[in-house]
Design a protein around this motif. Structure first.
Motif, short mmCIF file in Angstrom:
data_model
loop_
_atom_site.label_atom_id
_atom_site.label_comp_id
_atom_site.label_asym_id
_atom_site.label_seq_id
_atom_site.Cartn_x
_atom_site.Cartn_y
_atom_site.Cartn_z
N ASP A 1 -3.33 2.06 11.27
CA ASP A 1 -4.13 3.26 11.52
C ASP A 1 -5.59 3.04 11.16
N TRP A 2 -5.83 2.15 10.17
CA TRP A 2 -7.19 1.96 9.68
C TRP A 2 -7.54 0.48 9.65
N ILE B 1 0.86 -1.19 0.00
CA ILE B 1 0.00 0.00 0.00
C ILE B 1 0.89 1.24 0.00
N LYS C 1 -1.53 9.88 8.66
CA LYS C 1 -2.85 9.81 9.27
C LYS C 1 -3.30 11.23 9.57
N PHE D 1 -12.82 2.19 4.74
CA PHE D 1 -11.98 2.15 5.93
C PHE D 1 -12.62 2.88 7.09
N ALA D 2 -12.22 2.49 8.27
CA ALA D 2 -12.59 3.21 9.49
C ALA D 2 -11.31 3.42 10.28
N GLU D 3 -11.27 4.52 11.02
CA GLU D 3 -10.07 4.81 11.79
C GLU D 3 -9.99 3.87 12.99
N ASN D 4 -8.82 3.32 13.22
CA ASN D 4 -8.62 2.48 14.39
C ASN D 4 -8.44 3.35 15.63
N HIS E 1 -2.98 -7.10 12.35
CA HIS E 1 -3.58 -7.55 11.10
C HIS E 1 -5.06 -7.17 11.12
N LEU F 1 -9.76 9.53 5.63
CA LEU F 1 -9.47 8.12 5.44
C LEU F 1 -8.86 7.92 4.06
N PRO F 2 -7.98 6.95 3.94
CA PRO F 2 -7.34 6.75 2.64
C PRO F 2 -8.32 6.13 1.65
N ASP G 1 -6.62 5.06 18.62
CA ASP G 1 -5.23 5.50 18.79
C ASP G 1 -4.81 5.07 20.20
N ARG H 1 2.93 -0.43 4.76
CA ARG H 1 1.67 -1.18 4.83
C ARG H 1 1.50 -2.07 3.61
N TYR H 2 0.83 -3.20 3.79
CA TYR H 2 0.58 -4.07 2.65
C TYR H 2 -0.70 -4.87 2.87
N ILE H 3 -1.18 -5.45 1.76
CA ILE H 3 -2.32 -6.37 1.80
C ILE H 3 -1.78 -7.77 1.58
N ALA H 4 -2.28 -8.72 2.33
CA ALA H 4 -1.77 -10.10 2.23
C ALA H 4 -2.91 -11.10 2.30
N ILE I 1 -5.02 -6.58 5.93
CA ILE I 1 -4.08 -5.47 5.77
C ILE I 1 -3.15 -5.49 6.97
N ALA I 2 -1.87 -5.28 6.72
CA ALA I 2 -0.89 -5.34 7.81
C ALA I 2 0.14 -4.23 7.67
#
Lengths: 228, 228
Positions: free
Chosen positions: B107-108, A31, A120, B130-133, B28, A125-126, B135, A35-38, B37-38
């Protein structure tokens, strides 16, 4: 273990001189730099298959994403991270007598992946735009030149396992599909056993629930018979 | 190693009776049952810090996401997967004398995460909302009840390291920020060393580039001094 031992003993050396490609593990799709998607994949089943094929004497090219388990001994290891890199490595490894696509390749990558860390910002939001990844199984199955004589795909299904896997075999153009029932009721996902159906041009075989090592040994023996 | 050995020798037992919370590893965030997403994080720095604090006699509660390296011996391990689970585990572990937030928390999360595997339909791409996680660092730093006496955050920065980390300290309300320069030029990301600046209310300290074990030993010694 007993099944594995017997099948290994019967098949010893039956893949000598054969060149077999095995993919394994997840792919990671970036990403941004952090960050990445797995996909969830320990790499255990692909690793066991590569090990079993090498034990029967095959020269194994093992193309692996970032897996939890280490690659087996006695195989040629090619490490990749993304689906695009995996396709490149697979194509570079051809020709091969057989190819087993056990990796859990991400269907999508982030088209808009960023070279610097996405910040952030409060309340923002992204937005991730996706692009379809290359379909490695279909690409290799449908090659005109250098198509391996036996192409084996995997299908992890939660519903209508046989119907979905049979349709996948036709859609991709591969020879066999190893269909794995990962519905939550089986408790398979993330475990050490698999409940497998082998889908071929001749129909299906239902294998009993067994360890990933036994699935690997049985599949390696079937591959040796098919190439023999 | 020499620095670590000397500091451990000098500080032996200086955290006896102290209860310290350490978070580590990535989180994760599920997209569906097979995808997530990680953040990239081996967990090596957090693990080294937990080890160093335990070596000084602290009772360490180690809240860890799915890391590459195993948790250290001699700490109380709490395993979580998502940021929301990490916050719950952290709040359940309070009160504590100090808290070190070394985890690389996403973050998300995916607001629209699916209970069944998202199917790949030709030409259709998934839309992820997405939603914000939560903090975790800010939440704990700004608690009225049971705020740990010393709250330490981490900042991995690629640009304007000191300015960004100093702003982060003020914004979160924590006591210290361990700022790590992960710009590509340093080659730090994914490596075994860190180039750290410690940002406190009194200004900044620039630590020389050193192994993650030495960063951990030095931070543990500073924490022992602060709590002493």
């Amino acid at each position: 273990e007993i099944v594995a031992a017997i099948e290994t003993a019967l098949g010893q050396g039956s893949l000598t001189g054969k060149r077999i490609l095995v993919t394994s593990g997840p792919t990671h799709e970036p990403i941004d730099p952090v960050r990445y998607i797995a996909n969830r994949s320990s790499g255990a089943q692909g690793t066991a298959i590569a090990h079993a094929l090498a034990a029967l004497g095959a020269h194994v090219i093992f193309v692996t994403g970032p897996a939890d388990v280490p690659p087996p001994q006695g195989v040629q290891v090619v490490r990749i991270e993304t689906a695009q890199q995996m396709l490149q490595a697979v194509e570079a490894a051809l020709p091969a007598d057989a190819a087993v696509f056990a990796a859990a390749v991400a269907d999508w990558r982030v088209a808009s992946s960023s070279g610097s860390k996405i910040k952030k910002d409060a309340g923002r939001l992204p937005v991730l735009e996706f692009a379809e990844n290359p379909d490695i199984l279909a690409t290799v199955s449908q090659r005109k030149a250098d198509r391996p004589g036996l192409v084996v795909g995997f299908a992890a299904e939660t519903d209508d396992v046989i119907a979905n896997a049979t349709a996948k075999r036709a859609r991709k153009g591969c020879d066999w599909i190893v269909a794995n029932d990962v519905s939550p009721a089986t408790g398979i996902m993330g475990g050490t056993e698999n409940a497998v159906h082998l889908i071929t041009a001749h129909g299906r075989e239902d294998w009993p629930r067994m360890s990933k090592q036994d699935v690997a040994a049985r599949l390696a023996t079937r591959i040796a018979q098919a190439l023999g």
